[in-house]
Write a protein that holds these residues in place. Sequence first.
Motif, PDB file in Angstrom:
ATOM      1  N   ALA A  99      -4.165  17.945 -14.745  1.00 22.58           N
ATOM      2  CA  ALA A  99      -5.420  17.885 -15.504  1.00 22.58           C
ATOM      3  C   ALA A  99      -5.778  19.263 -16.053  1.00 22.58           C
ATOM      4  O   ALA A  99      -6.229  19.381 -17.207  1.00 22.58           O
ATOM      5  CB  ALA A  99      -6.539  17.354 -14.619  1.00 22.58           C
TER       6      ALA A  99
ATOM      7  N   LEU B 219       2.061  14.308 -17.005  1.00 24.71           N
ATOM      8  CA  LEU B 219       1.363  14.059 -18.275  1.00 24.71           C
ATOM      9  C   LEU B 219       2.185  13.172 -19.209  1.00 24.71           C
ATOM     10  O   LEU B 219       1.630  12.295 -19.879  1.00 24.71           O
ATOM     11  CB  LEU B 219       1.021  15.388 -18.960  1.00 24.71           C
ATOM     12  CG  LEU B 219       0.007  16.272 -18.235  1.00 24.71           C
ATOM     13  CD1 LEU B 219      -0.170  17.602 -18.968  1.00 24.71           C
ATOM     14  CD2 LEU B 219      -1.329  15.566 -18.064  1.00 24.71           C
TER      15      LEU B 219
ATOM     16  N   PHE C  53      -0.362  10.971 -21.411  1.00 27.56           N
ATOM     17  CA  PHE C  53      -1.374  11.902 -21.906  1.00 27.56           C
ATOM     18  C   PHE C  53      -0.789  12.745 -23.035  1.00 27.56           C
ATOM     19  O   PHE C  53      -1.501  13.134 -23.959  1.00 27.56           O
ATOM     20  CB  PHE C  53      -1.878  12.818 -20.784  1.00 27.56           C
ATOM     21  CG  PHE C  53      -2.846  12.153 -19.859  1.00 27.56           C
ATOM     22  CD1 PHE C  53      -4.187  12.068 -20.181  1.00 27.56           C
ATOM     23  CD2 PHE C  53      -2.422  11.602 -18.662  1.00 27.56           C
ATOM     24  CE1 PHE C  53      -5.090  11.455 -19.329  1.00 27.56           C
ATOM     25  CE2 PHE C  53      -3.310  10.986 -17.806  1.00 27.56           C
ATOM     26  CZ  PHE C  53      -4.646  10.905 -18.141  1.00 27.56           C
TER      27      PHE C  53
ATOM     28  N   GLN D 112       2.332   9.500 -17.685  1.00 26.81           N
ATOM     29  CA  GLN D 112       1.075   8.766 -17.810  1.00 26.81           C
ATOM     30  C   GLN D 112       0.554   8.721 -19.251  1.00 26.81           C
ATOM     31  O   GLN D 112      -0.594   8.359 -19.494  1.00 26.81           O
ATOM     32  CB  GLN D 112       0.035   9.367 -16.866  1.00 26.81           C
ATOM     33  CG  GLN D 112       0.439   9.203 -15.415  1.00 26.81           C
ATOM     34  CD  GLN D 112      -0.613   9.729 -14.461  1.00 26.81           C
ATOM     35  OE1 GLN D 112      -1.763   9.960 -14.820  1.00 26.81           O
ATOM     36  NE2 GLN D 112      -0.208   9.917 -13.215  1.00 26.81           N
TER      37      GLN D 112
ATOM     38  N   LEU E 150      -7.152  11.513 -13.517  1.00 21.85           N
ATOM     39  CA  LEU E 150      -6.068  12.493 -13.417  1.00 21.85           C
ATOM     40  C   LEU E 150      -6.508  13.695 -12.581  1.00 21.85           C
ATOM     41  O   LEU E 150      -5.732  14.208 -11.771  1.00 21.85           O
ATOM     42  CB  LEU E 150      -5.637  12.941 -14.824  1.00 21.85           C
ATOM     43  CG  LEU E 150      -4.500  13.967 -14.878  1.00 21.85           C
ATOM     44  CD1 LEU E 150      -3.205  13.374 -14.326  1.00 21.85           C
ATOM     45  CD2 LEU E 150      -4.301  14.454 -16.308  1.00 21.85           C
TER      46      LEU E 150
ATOM     47  N   ARG F 106      -6.207  12.625  -8.956  1.00 25.67           N
ATOM     48  CA  ARG F 106      -4.833  12.417  -8.478  1.00 25.67           C
ATOM     49  C   ARG F 106      -3.955  13.654  -8.584  1.00 25.67           C
ATOM     50  O   ARG F 106      -3.102  13.882  -7.738  1.00 25.67           O
ATOM     51  CB  ARG F 106      -4.172  11.284  -9.274  1.00 25.67           C
ATOM     52  CG  ARG F 106      -4.681   9.906  -8.938  1.00 25.67           C
ATOM     53  CD  ARG F 106      -3.861   8.813  -9.619  1.00 25.67           C
ATOM     54  NE  ARG F 106      -3.512   9.117 -11.010  1.00 25.67           N
ATOM     55  CZ  ARG F 106      -4.241   8.772 -12.072  1.00 25.67           C
ATOM     56  NH1 ARG F 106      -5.346   8.100 -11.915  1.00 25.67           N
ATOM     57  NH2 ARG F 106      -3.856   9.086 -13.287  1.00 25.67           N
ATOM     58  N   ASN F 107      -4.110  14.444  -9.682  1.00 28.98           N
ATOM     59  CA  ASN F 107      -3.232  15.590  -9.912  1.00 28.98           C
ATOM     60  C   ASN F 107      -4.012  16.681 -10.651  1.00 28.98           C
ATOM     61  O   ASN F 107      -3.940  16.788 -11.878  1.00 28.98           O
ATOM     62  CB  ASN F 107      -2.001  15.156 -10.709  1.00 28.98           C
ATOM     63  CG  ASN F 107      -0.913  16.199 -10.661  1.00 28.98           C
ATOM     64  OD1 ASN F 107      -1.194  17.391 -10.696  1.00 28.98           O
ATOM     65  ND2 ASN F 107       0.332  15.741 -10.592  1.00 28.98           N
TER      66      ASN F 107
ATOM     67  N   TRP G 109      -8.976  10.952 -17.838  1.00 32.00           N
ATOM     68  CA  TRP G 109      -8.874  12.359 -17.466  1.00 32.00           C
ATOM     69  C   TRP G 109      -9.508  12.598 -16.091  1.00 32.00           C
ATOM     70  O   TRP G 109      -8.999  13.347 -15.276  1.00 32.00           O
ATOM     71  CB  TRP G 109      -9.565  13.207 -18.521  1.00 32.00           C
ATOM     72  CG  TRP G 109      -8.979  14.558 -18.760  1.00 32.00           C
ATOM     73  CD1 TRP G 109      -8.352  15.378 -17.866  1.00 32.00           C
ATOM     74  CD2 TRP G 109      -8.976  15.271 -19.992  1.00 32.00           C
ATOM     75  NE1 TRP G 109      -7.968  16.537 -18.459  1.00 32.00           N
ATOM     76  CE2 TRP G 109      -8.341  16.500 -19.769  1.00 32.00           C
ATOM     77  CE3 TRP G 109      -9.464  14.990 -21.254  1.00 32.00           C
ATOM     78  CZ2 TRP G 109      -8.174  17.461 -20.771  1.00 32.00           C
ATOM     79  CZ3 TRP G 109      -9.295  15.944 -22.247  1.00 32.00           C
ATOM     80  CH2 TRP G 109      -8.658  17.157 -22.007  1.00 32.00           C
TER      81      TRP G 109
END
Length: 189
Positions: free
Chosen positions: A40, A81, A86, A84, A32, A35-36, A29
């Motif tokens: 998140a 999400l 999530f 990746q 994340l 990066r984004n 997390w």
Amino acid sequence: MADQTPQKYHQPATRGTWVQTERAGHEAWAELIKRNPKAAQLLHKLVANMDEKGALVASHKLLAQLCDVSIMTIRRALAVLVEQNFIQTVRVGSERGGVLAYIINSRIAWADSRENLKYATFSAKVMVTSSEHTDALDGPELKQTPILGPGELQLPHGPSVPPPAQDSLETMLPNLPAVQKGEQMDLIS
């Protein structure tokens, strides 16, 4: 022996206020966030509103309102999400008229006991906003089906219907507690 009778009736179950995470999930997390950040942020909103099975049904418009971003930002964040791992999405209904259910990866966050993660059950909390469904949310009052929760007792409610054979005799009326609509009854030990 202590009285086990519940003190309040017809009260909704309180929503769990905790979620669990693993350290590896926190590390992922944190990456994340770097990066984004919008993805998140969305993941935090999904986790905060998921049910105990880790699922939520909500429109892109509602998610955009929750995160204070555009619908296109939500779509991009959801793609990240999913890519990746999530979250996972499950389509409910057709491609054109359906909606997506968002299921949080249980290795990231969960709200039930860890032992229950091995069971493959699926339910979801459904969120709507009044700006999307003004007519449906302001409609007439719906009929209610009584439901007993754990530890609740059945009590007479509302006006009674006379028996089919005869009315009660005046001196033999039962003395039962009753709760009328809008009232709450507390039992006294």
